[in-house]
Design a protein around this motif. Structure first.
Motif, mmCIF file in Angstrom:
data_model
loop_
_atom_site.group_PDB
_atom_site.id
_atom_site.type_symbol
_atom_site.label_atom_id
_atom_site.label_comp_id
_atom_site.label_asym_id
_atom_site.label_seq_id
_atom_site.Cartn_x
_atom_site.Cartn_y
_atom_site.Cartn_z
ATOM 1 N N GLN A 19 0.852 -1.183 0.000
ATOM 2 C CA GLN A 19 0.000 0.000 0.000
ATOM 3 C C GLN A 19 0.888 1.235 0.000
ATOM 4 O O GLN A 19 1.747 1.401 0.860
ATOM 5 C CB GLN A 19 -0.907 0.004 1.231
ATOM 6 N N LEU A 20 0.675 2.130 -0.984
ATOM 7 C CA LEU A 20 1.544 3.290 -1.150
ATOM 8 C C LEU A 20 0.951 4.574 -0.595
ATOM 9 O O LEU A 20 1.682 5.485 -0.238
ATOM 10 C CB LEU A 20 1.883 3.478 -2.633
ATOM 11 N N THR A 21 -0.371 4.683 -0.578
ATOM 12 C CA THR A 21 -1.020 5.857 0.021
ATOM 13 C C THR A 21 -1.819 5.401 1.226
ATOM 14 O O THR A 21 -2.298 4.272 1.279
ATOM 15 C CB THR A 21 -1.948 6.570 -0.981
ATOM 16 N N ASN A 36 9.801 3.849 -14.522
ATOM 17 C CA ASN A 36 9.310 3.217 -13.282
ATOM 18 C C ASN A 36 9.707 3.962 -12.013
ATOM 19 O O ASN A 36 9.619 3.408 -10.913
ATOM 20 C CB ASN A 36 9.786 1.759 -13.177
ATOM 21 N N ASN A 37 10.111 5.211 -12.138
ATOM 22 C CA ASN A 37 10.542 5.975 -10.964
ATOM 23 C C ASN A 37 9.395 6.704 -10.268
ATOM 24 O O ASN A 37 9.474 6.986 -9.066
ATOM 25 C CB ASN A 37 11.614 6.995 -11.357
ATOM 26 N N TRP A 52 -1.650 14.008 -8.582
ATOM 27 C CA TRP A 52 -0.498 14.003 -7.689
ATOM 28 C C TRP A 52 0.596 13.108 -8.255
ATOM 29 O O TRP A 52 0.342 12.246 -9.100
ATOM 30 C CB TRP A 52 -0.900 13.507 -6.299
ATOM 31 N N ARG A 53 1.819 13.321 -7.767
ATOM 32 C CA ARG A 53 2.961 12.494 -8.143
ATOM 33 C C ARG A 53 3.649 11.988 -6.891
ATOM 34 O O ARG A 53 3.729 12.712 -5.884
ATOM 35 C CB ARG A 53 3.970 13.313 -8.970
ATOM 36 N N MET A 54 4.152 10.760 -6.945
ATOM 37 C CA MET A 54 4.951 10.236 -5.842
ATOM 38 C C MET A 54 6.031 9.325 -6.402
ATOM 39 O O MET A 54 5.964 8.879 -7.557
ATOM 40 C CB MET A 54 4.080 9.459 -4.850
ATOM 41 N N ASN A 55 7.043 9.080 -5.582
ATOM 42 C CA ASN A 55 8.071 8.123 -5.966
ATOM 43 C C ASN A 55 7.468 6.722 -6.016
ATOM 44 O O ASN A 55 6.415 6.465 -5.441
ATOM 45 C CB ASN A 55 9.229 8.155 -4.976
ATOM 46 N N ALA A 56 8.151 5.810 -6.683
ATOM 47 C CA ALA A 56 7.617 4.463 -6.856
ATOM 48 C C ALA A 56 7.406 3.732 -5.544
ATOM 49 O O ALA A 56 6.612 2.791 -5.478
ATOM 50 C CB ALA A 56 8.544 3.652 -7.767
ATOM 51 N N GLY A 58 6.214 5.252 -2.880
ATOM 52 C CA GLY A 58 5.166 5.973 -2.162
ATOM 53 C C GLY A 58 5.621 7.230 -1.444
ATOM 54 O O GLY A 58 4.793 7.957 -0.889
ATOM 55 N N THR A 59 6.903 7.517 -1.454
ATOM 56 C CA THR A 59 7.411 8.701 -0.764
ATOM 57 C C THR A 59 7.294 9.946 -1.640
ATOM 58 O O THR A 59 7.079 9.866 -2.854
ATOM 59 C CB THR A 59 8.884 8.509 -0.366
ATOM 60 N N ASP A 60 7.457 11.122 -1.010
ATOM 61 C CA ASP A 60 7.476 12.417 -1.677
ATOM 62 C C ASP A 60 6.223 12.633 -2.534
ATOM 63 O O ASP A 60 6.305 12.865 -3.743
ATOM 64 C CB ASP A 60 8.729 12.561 -2.545
#
Length: 237
Positions: A19-21, A36-37, A52-56, A58-60
């Motif tokens: 789970q990323l979010t 894939n970044n 929205w954008r996040m790292n692969a 789930g960070t940032d």
């Protein structure tokens, strides 16, 4: 887990589900960049659906759109642009993957699904002409129709569509002669559509429920229906 829609990743064999979010908002429709970044998704955490954008991993997590918002569709091959469908008017737009002003790509509005080619030069969608469904391919540079194809069941629309990685074929989901969901391949050279797979009678989610793998060897669908129980509650007073 929040009980809301969240963005997850999973291996193709079903392992390593992550789970990323994880927040009180609704997070949907993840799109991955070619390297894939980064993962792009839509979220209503600001009170309105924005991209929205996040790292692969789930960070940032950072907000890209500020005005129109909508559903992510495709990241350009060079990774500079994120194409998305505006939430209010269903128009094709783009924004820099670093954020900034949102730009209109095509002003024509569509209530139903359309697919953008991998190089972001063509758009595919279905239209009804003389009570028959036609699959159209349009060049975004000059708005010229470069392909028009009859679907197998002309009385029903195209449910979902996705381009092949090389841009030479369009895969789409439409009922076959048994009125069941089926995946077809339409080559742009004009050959008749070829049946790829029968998905059975289970329905597909209305948006973004069908995708082709980058190597063209497999596909993924979100299929099924919600089941509900009727409950009688007594003694509420």
């Amino acid at each position: 887990m929040t009980g809301n829609h969240e963005v997850w990743t999973i291996n193709v064999d079903g392992t390593d589900q992550r789970q990323l979010t994880n927040d009180s908002s609704v997070d949907l429709n993840g799109v991955v960049s070619a390297d894939n970044n980064f993962i792009f998704f839509d979220s209503n955490r600001t009170g309105e659906a924005q991209v929205w954008r996040m790292n692969a991993d789930g960070t940032d997590q950072r907000q890209l759109t500020r005005n129109f918002g909508g559903t992510p569709l495709l990241v350009s091959p060079d990774g500079k642009w994120l194409y998305f469908v505006s939430g209010r008017e269903r128009k094709l737009m783009r924004v820099s993957t670093e954020g900034g002003d949102e730009e209109m790509v095509w002003e024509k509005s569509y209530k139903h699904h359309f697919a953008l080619s991998p190089d972001a030069s063509r758009i595919a969608f279905s239209e009804t002409r003389d009570k028959k469904t036609v699959l159209l391919i349009v060049s975004l540079a000059d708005k010229r129709t470069i392909g028009a194809f009859d679907v197998p069941n002309e009385e029903t629309g195209v449910v979902q569509s996705a381009w092949s990685a090389d841009g030479n074929s369009l895969f789409f989901v439409a009922p076959d002669e048994r009125s069941r969901n089926a995946i077809w391949e339409q080559r742009l050279d004009g050959a008749k559509p070829m049946l790829v797979a029968d998905l059975g009678s289970e329905g597909l989610r209305e948006t973004r429920s069908f995708a082709i793998s980058p190597d063209g060897e497999s596909f993924a669908v979100i299929q099924g229906s919600w089941k509900h129980d009727v409950v009688l509650l007594r003694g509420l007073r």
